[in-house]
Motif scaffolding. Structure first.
Motif, PDB file in Angstrom:
ATOM      1  N   UNK A 141     -65.756  11.077  70.251  1.00 54.17           N
ATOM      2  CA  UNK A 141     -65.491  12.491  70.449  1.00 54.17           C
ATOM      3  C   UNK A 141     -65.868  13.239  69.171  1.00 54.17           C
ATOM      4  N   UNK A 142     -66.882  14.116  69.281  1.00 56.17           N
ATOM      5  CA  UNK A 142     -67.401  14.778  68.076  1.00 56.17           C
ATOM      6  C   UNK A 142     -66.358  15.684  67.447  1.00 56.17           C
ATOM      7  N   UNK A 143     -65.492  16.306  68.282  1.00 57.78           N
ATOM      8  CA  UNK A 143     -64.513  17.247  67.735  1.00 57.78           C
ATOM      9  C   UNK A 143     -63.498  16.519  66.861  1.00 57.78           C
ATOM     10  N   UNK A 146     -64.971  15.551  63.654  1.00 55.82           N
ATOM     11  CA  UNK A 146     -65.140  16.632  62.688  1.00 55.82           C
ATOM     12  C   UNK A 146     -63.835  16.977  62.010  1.00 55.82           C
TER      13      UNK A 146
ATOM     14  N   UNK B  59     -68.954  18.089  73.747  1.00 56.35           N
ATOM     15  CA  UNK B  59     -69.591  17.164  72.790  1.00 56.35           C
ATOM     16  C   UNK B  59     -68.909  15.812  72.738  1.00 56.35           C
ATOM     17  N   UNK B  60     -68.780  15.164  73.889  1.00 58.61           N
ATOM     18  CA  UNK B  60     -68.199  13.825  73.987  1.00 58.61           C
ATOM     19  C   UNK B  60     -69.283  12.909  74.525  1.00 58.61           C
ATOM     20  N   UNK B  61     -69.322  11.683  74.003  1.00 62.83           N
ATOM     21  CA  UNK B  61     -70.458  10.800  74.258  1.00 62.83           C
ATOM     22  C   UNK B  61     -70.721  10.587  75.744  1.00 62.83           C
ATOM     23  N   UNK B  75     -69.592  21.293  68.225  1.00 63.29           N
ATOM     24  CA  UNK B  75     -68.335  20.615  67.900  1.00 63.29           C
ATOM     25  C   UNK B  75     -67.611  21.218  66.704  1.00 63.29           C
ATOM     26  N   UNK B  76     -68.377  21.809  65.768  1.00 64.15           N
ATOM     27  CA  UNK B  76     -67.739  22.375  64.567  1.00 64.15           C
ATOM     28  C   UNK B  76     -66.829  23.532  64.943  1.00 64.15           C
ATOM     29  N   UNK B  78     -65.434  24.086  67.825  1.00 66.50           N
ATOM     30  CA  UNK B  78     -64.281  23.640  68.606  1.00 66.50           C
ATOM     31  C   UNK B  78     -63.224  23.006  67.725  1.00 66.50           C
ATOM     32  N   UNK B  79     -63.669  22.202  66.740  1.00 72.02           N
ATOM     33  CA  UNK B  79     -62.700  21.600  65.823  1.00 72.02           C
ATOM     34  C   UNK B  79     -61.936  22.644  65.046  1.00 72.02           C
ATOM     35  N   UNK B  82     -59.276  24.546  67.306  1.00 74.19           N
ATOM     36  CA  UNK B  82     -57.997  23.853  67.524  1.00 74.19           C
ATOM     37  C   UNK B  82     -57.046  24.164  66.381  1.00 74.19           C
TER      38      UNK B  82
END
Lengths: 319, 121
Positions: A141-143, A146, B59-61, B75-76, B78-79, B82
Motif C-alpha cells: 500500500x503506497x499510502x 509514505x 495506489x494499492x498494488x 499517494x503523497x 492521500x498520506x 489522513x
C-alpha cells in the motif's frame, strides 16, 4: 461511476447548505453527519479508500462528540436569549451584517480561482513514489509506505498534535472532578433496540480495528483507521453499560509511553537510514515487521487519545 | 475543460468559501464549530480531486496493476490528508472545549451577546 460522483457532490453541497439554514442543534449535527458520510463516499470514488475510511470514522466520532457536548442545547433554538439584548442587536444594519461579508468572500474566492495554477502539473514525485515504494519501504500500500517511510516526520508531528490536544483539553476543562458519581445517568432515554445493536456490534468493532491495523501495509487501512475503530469499541462499551470505571491516568500514561516509543523507533529508523539508504541489507520480512509494528503503535496511540477525549467530554458534561 | 480545473475542484472551492462565509455570518457558536469541520473536509476534497480525470484507481498494488501512471491516485496527497483529518478532529475537540468554557462563564451561545457582556465586564 462519474454520475454517482456528481450525485454525491450534489448531496454533499446540499447537506452543507442545510447546516446553515437549520435552526435546531440536533438537526444541525445530523446534517453534519450526513455531510461527512457523503464526503467519505466521494473520497472513495476519487480513488482514495484510506482517506475515505479515516473520514467516515472521524465523522462518526465528531458527531458523538457534538452530541455529548451539546446535549443541553438541544431544546434551545438558534437565537433564544434575553429579549432586551436581542432587540438591540436586531436593530443593527443588515448590510453590515450580511452583504459586506458576502462581497468580501466572493472577492477572495474569485481571486483564489484566478490565481490557481494551470492544469499541467508535475508528476515527477508521484511517479518516483509509485515505482519505487515497494523496493524502498516495503508493503503493497503506497499510502502506508509514505506515511511510515518517506514522510515519517509528518506522522510524528501528527502524533504530537494529538498529544497536545489531549493535554489542552485536560487543562482547559473547568472541573477538577473526573470521577462521575454513582447512579448519575444520562437524561437521554435509552432505546432497547440501539442497546441490543451496540452489544452485537461492539466486539466486531475491535476485531475490525485489529484486522485493519494488521493488514494496513497490504490493503487500504492503517494505524489511524484501526485506532479509531478500537476507540469506538470503548465508546460502545460506555454507551451500553453507562459506567465510568476506566482509569484515565493509566491510559494517559500509556499514551505518553507509546508516543515516546514511536519517536524512538522513528529516530532510529531515520537516522540509521535503515529503510531506504541500504535497501539490500533488509529482507521483505524485516520491512513488513517494521510496518506492522509502527502501524500497531500509531493505532494504539490514536485509540488511547480518542478514549481519553471521549471520557473527558462525558465527565465534563455530567458534572 | 479550459478553465484549468474540473468540476470536483470547483465544488470543493465553493464549499470552502461558503463555510467561510457561514463562520463570519452565523451568531451561533455551535454552528461556527460545525462549519470549521466542514471547511476542513472541503480542503481534503480539494486536494484529493487534483488530477482527477474520471477514472482513478487507488495506489494499492492489487488495484493499480495494468494501469498507466495518470490513472493512479497520488499517494503523497492521500498520506498527508489522513494526517490532516486526524489533526482536524483535534482542532474540533479543542474548539468544543473552548466553547464549553465560554458557556460556563457567559451563559449564552451567541457571539454578539458574549461580546456585549465582555464589554460590560
Amino acid at each position: 461511476m462519474i454520475n454517482i460522483l456528481y450525485i454525491m457532490l450534489f448531496l454533499w453541497m446540499l447537506s452543507g447548505v442545510l447546516v446553515l439554514i437549520e435552526k435546531k442543534v440536533l438537526s444541525m449535527i445530523i446534517w453534519f453527519f450526513i455531510f461527512s458520510l457523503v464526503g467519505a463516499f466521494a473520497f472513495f470514488l476519487l480513488g482514495s479508500p484510506d482517506v475515505a475510511m479515516a473520514e467516515a470514522a472521524i465523522g462518526a466520532f465528531s458527531t458523538i462528540v457534538f452530541i455529548v457536548c451539546f446535549e443541553k442545547f438541544f431544546k434551545l433554538r438558534d437565537i433564544i436569549q434575553i429579549k432586551a439584548e436581542e432587540e438591540e442587536i436586531k436593530k443593527e444594519n443588515k448590510i453590515k451584517r450580511f452583504i459586506i461579508p458576502c462581497i468580501f468572500v466572493l472577492i477572495l474566492g474569485s481571486m483564489f480561482i484566478y490565481f490557481l495554477p494551470p492544469e499541467t502539473t508535475n508528476s515527477y514525485l508521484k511517479e518516483l513514489y509509485i515505482t519505487r515504494f515497494m523496493s524502498d519501504i516495503g508493503g503493497e500500500n503506497a499510502v502506508t509506505s509514505i506515511y511510515l517511510g518517506y514522510r515519517l516526520y509528518d506522522t510524528l508531528f501528527e502524533a504530537l498534535m494529538l498529544v497536545i490536544a489531549v493535554v489542552a483539553i485536560t487543562h482547559m476543562s473547568y472541573t477538577d472532578k473526573i470521577q462521575i458519581k454513582e447512579g448519575e445517568r444520562s437524561e437521554i432515554e435509552k432505546s432497547n433496540i440501539a442497546n441490543l445493536l451496540l452489544r452485537a456490534l461492539a466486539p466486531m468493532a475491535i476485531l475490525f480495528g485489529i484486522y485493519v491495523i494488521a493488514n494496513g501495509f497490504l490493503t487500504a487501512g492503517g494505524g489511524f483507521q484501526g485506532g479509531l475503530a478500537i476507540a469506538s469499541f470503548f465508546i460502545c462499551r460506555f454507551l451500553i453499560y453507562d459506567v465510568y470505571d476506566l482509569d484515565m491516568k493509566k491510559i494517559n500514561k500509556l499514551e505518553e509511553l507509546v508516543f515516546i516509543l514511536i519517536v524512538v523507533v522513528a529516530a532510529v529508523t531515520v537516522f540509521q537510514g535503515t529503510l531506504y539508504l541500504f535497501p539490500e541489507q533488509y529482507t521483505a520480512m524485516t520491512r513488513n515487521i517494521y510496518l506492522i509494528f509502527m502501524n500497531a503503535l500509531v493505532g494504539l496511540k490514536v485509540a488511547c487519545g480518542f478514549i481519553i477525549l471521549f471520557y473527558r467530554y462525558v465527565a465534563i458534561e455530567r458534572n | 475543460m479550459t478553465i484549468g480545473f474540473g468540476i470536483v475542484e470547483l465544488v470543493s472551492i465553493i464549499m470552502f468559501f461558503f463555510s467561510y462565509y457561514a463562520i463570519i455570518v452565523s451568531r451561533n457558536m455551535i454552528k461556527s464549530i460545525i462549519f470549521m469541520s466542514i471547511m476542513e473536509v472541503s480542503v481534503v476534497m480539494f486536494w484529493l480531486s487534483i488530477g482527477f480525470n474520471g477514472n482513478i484507481v487507488p495506489p494499492i498494488l492489487q488495484s493499480m496493476e495494468g494501469h498507466s501512471i495518470e490513472n493512479i491516485g497520488d499517494p503523497l496527497t492521500q498520506g498527508l490528508m489522513i494526517t490532516a483529518i486526524v489533526i482536524g478532529l483535534s482542532v474540533t475537540a479543542v474548539n468544543t472545549i473552548m466553547f464549553l468554557t465560554l458557556y460556563r462563564k457567559y451563559k449564552t451561545t451567541d457571539w454578539d451577546i458574549v461580546k456585549k457582556r465582555q464589554m460590560a465586564g
